[in-house]
Design an enzyme around this catalytic site. Sequence first.
Site, PDB file in Angstrom:
ATOM      1  CB  CYS A  69      -4.444  -4.746   4.222  1.00  0.00           C
ATOM      2  SG  CYS A  69      -4.205  -3.189   5.080  1.00  0.00           S
ATOM      3  CB  THR A  78      -3.513   0.655  14.583  1.00  0.00           C
ATOM      4  OG1 THR A  78      -3.965   1.721  13.747  1.00  0.00           O
ATOM      5  CG2 THR A  78      -4.473   0.490  15.727  1.00  0.00           C
ATOM      6  CE  LYS A  88     -12.932  -5.000  18.280  1.00  0.00           C
ATOM      7  NZ  LYS A  88     -13.960  -4.759  19.277  1.00  0.00           N
ATOM      8  CG  HIS A 140      -5.883  -7.539   7.357  1.00  0.00           C
ATOM      9  ND1 HIS A 140      -4.556  -7.162   7.370  1.00  0.00           N
ATOM     10  CD2 HIS A 140      -6.602  -6.390   7.438  1.00  0.00           C
ATOM     11  CE1 HIS A 140      -4.481  -5.842   7.457  1.00  0.00           C
ATOM     12  NE2 HIS A 140      -5.698  -5.347   7.500  1.00  0.00           N
ATOM     13  CD  GLU A 146      -1.344   2.418   1.985  1.00  0.00           C
ATOM     14  OE1 GLU A 146      -2.081   3.399   2.042  1.00  0.00           O
ATOM     15  OE2 GLU A 146      -0.181   2.435   2.441  1.00  0.00           O
ATOM     16  CB  SER A 173     -12.214   0.464   8.786  1.00  0.00           C
ATOM     17  OG  SER A 173     -11.599   0.318  10.036  1.00  0.00           O
ATOM     18  CB  SER A 182      -9.636  -0.493   3.682  1.00  0.00           C
ATOM     19  OG  SER A 182      -9.642  -0.897   5.019  1.00  0.00           O
ATOM     20  CG  ASN A 195      -1.857  -2.529   9.887  1.00  0.00           C
ATOM     21  OD1 ASN A 195      -1.657  -3.598   9.313  1.00  0.00           O
ATOM     22  ND2 ASN A 195      -2.862  -1.728   9.572  1.00  0.00           N
TER      23      ASN A 195
HETATM   24  N1  COA Z   1      -8.104  -1.154  29.130  1.00  0.00           N
HETATM   25  C1  COA Z   1      -8.518  -2.134  28.280  1.00  0.00           C
HETATM   26  N2  COA Z   1      -9.269  -1.904  27.183  1.00  0.00           N
HETATM   27  C2  COA Z   1      -9.610  -0.642  26.900  1.00  0.00           C
HETATM   28  C3  COA Z   1      -9.207   0.429  27.732  1.00  0.00           C
HETATM   29  C4  COA Z   1      -8.421   0.127  28.897  1.00  0.00           C
HETATM   30  N3  COA Z   1      -8.004   1.078  29.722  1.00  0.00           N
HETATM   31  N4  COA Z   1      -9.702   1.571  27.209  1.00  0.00           N
HETATM   32  C5  COA Z   1     -10.378   1.243  26.087  1.00  0.00           C
HETATM   33  N5  COA Z   1     -10.313  -0.101  25.902  1.00  0.00           N
HETATM   34  C6  COA Z   1     -10.865  -0.876  24.800  1.00  0.00           C
HETATM   35  C7  COA Z   1     -12.240  -0.451  24.321  1.00  0.00           C
HETATM   36  O1  COA Z   1     -13.254  -0.991  25.143  1.00  0.00           O
HETATM   37  C8  COA Z   1     -12.245  -0.992  22.905  1.00  0.00           C
HETATM   38  O2  COA Z   1     -12.488  -2.381  22.936  1.00  0.00           O
HETATM   39  P1  COA Z   1     -13.666  -3.012  22.040  1.00  0.00           P
HETATM   40  O3  COA Z   1     -13.427  -2.588  20.629  1.00  0.00           O
HETATM   41  O4  COA Z   1     -13.495  -4.491  22.226  1.00  0.00           O
HETATM   42  O5  COA Z   1     -14.923  -2.463  22.599  1.00  0.00           O
HETATM   43  C9  COA Z   1     -10.794  -0.820  22.466  1.00  0.00           C
HETATM   44  O6  COA Z   1     -10.037  -0.652  23.667  1.00  0.00           O
HETATM   45  C10 COA Z   1     -10.557   0.392  21.573  1.00  0.00           C
HETATM   46  O7  COA Z   1     -11.147   1.500  22.166  1.00  0.00           O
HETATM   47  P2  COA Z   1     -11.906   2.593  21.307  1.00  0.00           P
HETATM   48  O8  COA Z   1     -12.469   3.604  22.213  1.00  0.00           O
HETATM   49  O9  COA Z   1     -12.842   1.917  20.343  1.00  0.00           O
HETATM   50  O10 COA Z   1     -10.658   3.195  20.523  1.00  0.00           O
HETATM   51  P3  COA Z   1     -10.558   4.308  19.406  1.00  0.00           P
HETATM   52  O11 COA Z   1     -11.794   5.107  19.260  1.00  0.00           O
HETATM   53  O12 COA Z   1      -9.294   5.035  19.713  1.00  0.00           O
HETATM   54  O13 COA Z   1     -10.391   3.486  18.038  1.00  0.00           O
HETATM   55  C11 COA Z   1      -9.494   1.967  16.439  1.00  0.00           C
HETATM   56  C12 COA Z   1      -9.701   2.242  17.930  1.00  0.00           C
HETATM   57  C13 COA Z   1      -8.910   0.576  16.299  1.00  0.00           C
HETATM   58  C14 COA Z   1     -10.827   2.044  15.702  1.00  0.00           C
HETATM   59  C15 COA Z   1      -8.486   3.031  15.875  1.00  0.00           C
HETATM   60  O14 COA Z   1      -7.227   2.815  16.457  1.00  0.00           O
HETATM   61  C16 COA Z   1      -8.343   2.957  14.361  1.00  0.00           C
HETATM   62  O15 COA Z   1      -9.087   3.578  13.626  1.00  0.00           O
HETATM   63  N6  COA Z   1      -7.357   2.182  13.880  1.00  0.00           N
HETATM   64  C17 COA Z   1      -7.183   1.929  12.456  1.00  0.00           C
HETATM   65  C18 COA Z   1      -8.203   0.889  12.010  1.00  0.00           C
HETATM   66  C19 COA Z   1      -7.785   0.244  10.737  1.00  0.00           C
HETATM   67  O16 COA Z   1      -6.625  -0.052  10.551  1.00  0.00           O
HETATM   68  N7  COA Z   1      -8.703   0.019   9.840  1.00  0.00           N
HETATM   69  C20 COA Z   1      -8.255  -0.497   8.564  1.00  0.00           C
HETATM   70  C21 COA Z   1      -9.005  -1.590   8.144  1.00  0.00           C
HETATM   71  S1  COA Z   1      -8.880  -3.117   8.515  1.00  0.00           S
END
Ligand code: COA
Length: 402
Positions: free
Chosen positions: A116, A157, A247, A238, A84, A206, A322, A281
């Site tokens: 990816c 990430t 998940k 992936h 990518e 995503s 994606s 990643n």
């Molecule tokens: N201890 C343990 N877990 C915790 C925590 C703590 N103190 N605080 C938060 N968490 C958990 C949340 O409950 C959540 O878990 P869940 O998804 O099982 O509910 C997880 O950590 C992530 O928290 P969240 O608030 O959803 O994080 P975020 O809004 O910062 O977003 C991503 C997380 C992954 C969406 C973000 O990092 C992202 O956009 N990454 C890129 C995604 C990607 O690569 N997509 C491409 C396609 S595959």
Amino acid sequence: MSAQPLRIGIHDISFATAHQVLDLSEIAEHSGVDVGKFYVGIGQSEMSMPAADEDIVTMGAEAAARILDRHGAEGIRTLLFATESGIDQSKSAGVFVHGLLGMGENCRVVELKQACYSATAALQFALGVVARDPREKVLVIASDVARYALDSSGEPTQGAAAVAFLVTVDPGLVEIEPVTGLHTDDIHDFWRPNHLSTALVDGKYSLAAYLRSLEGAWNEYQSRGGVPFEAIDRFCYHQPFTKMAVKAHDRLNTIVGSPLDRDQRRAQIEASLHINRRTGNSYTASIYAGLLSLLNDDGTGDGAADGADLAGRRIGFFSYGSGSVSEFFTGVVQPGYRALLRADEDAAVLDDRVSIDYARYRALHESVDEVRGEDILTAAETSGPFRFAGITDQMRQYQRRG
Ligand code: COA
């Protein structure tokens, strides 16, 4: 009497990553976030961080050199480079690697892109080349640097790594089975416009798109005569972050109505998560880093899972890129596979990285956007076998050490 179908698949696989590493506690501390969110919530502990003299070419060449050291370049007439994070709009990153590795001139080299997913397209194309002429050997390199904006939700990430694998008849590691399930959907869940060095992502969308694609690809895999869920022993997804695989596997269990409990489900994927948890990643490379992690697991060492002998066992793969394109397919691990692995070397690749602090990480991240086409000479910051030496007259310069 009809001829036996050819057995084609992954004969050897190797891995490389950037030579610097940032522990995610550094980002947690800077952003005032509980580190448990990264270590547990998204399932990431570290991210590999390329120095100024590293990129997808140096990592890809390092991974592929290990394959060529063992098998030679003789007979490899196709090199497919999946990424990518391309470094030129025209010339394939694979041609730079071909030169660095001194491969023969009778070779086709091309770069493939679809976020990816493209390494899986490369694998399928390689299987086709070998099926057409079993004398062919195809070298596939998946190499990426995952970059998001500083202080964005995608920042923890990020990461970087490359995986190289050789596709041949009578493979030593994993025979890839012919049935696949496909799913394509024209969406904007993650993308990177030409003027940006960092990806744009709608994180929650995503995740949902990934899970919807899994269902679509699985359903098509079943409709085309794929084996039932129960006939698959391990799963390799992936991994934009390792929690995504957890998940996804939970979702697949729900789709098929599986009676497996949480621990049983986890046991089917745990060994595939170890490398990605520490590199971050690596986009196209991540699912194949997952495969290497799974094969290397012998029940000992960092992140060991159950250490089961996987000979004769079936792996289910879900590749997602994606935008989006995805594919579900399977492979069967071959007898004697363990003798072909380099688990200690792969562990050293991770353990030998130099730790950097937040200030150094931030400076490196910002420096990428300072390169605008003028001549540059990069400092020799790392000691890997290949380095990006700089740009002269708009041309990228690479060097092989030793
Ligand atoms: N201890 C343990 N877990 C915790 C925590 C703590 N103190 N605080 C938060 N968490 C958990 C949340 O409950 C959540 O878990 P869940 O998804 O099982 O509910 C997880 O950590 C992530 O928290 P969240 O608030 O959803 O994080 P975020 O809004 O910062 O977003 C991503 C997380 C992954 C969406 C973000 O990092 C992202 O956009 N990454 C890129 C995604 C990607 O690569 N997509 C491409 C396609 S595959």
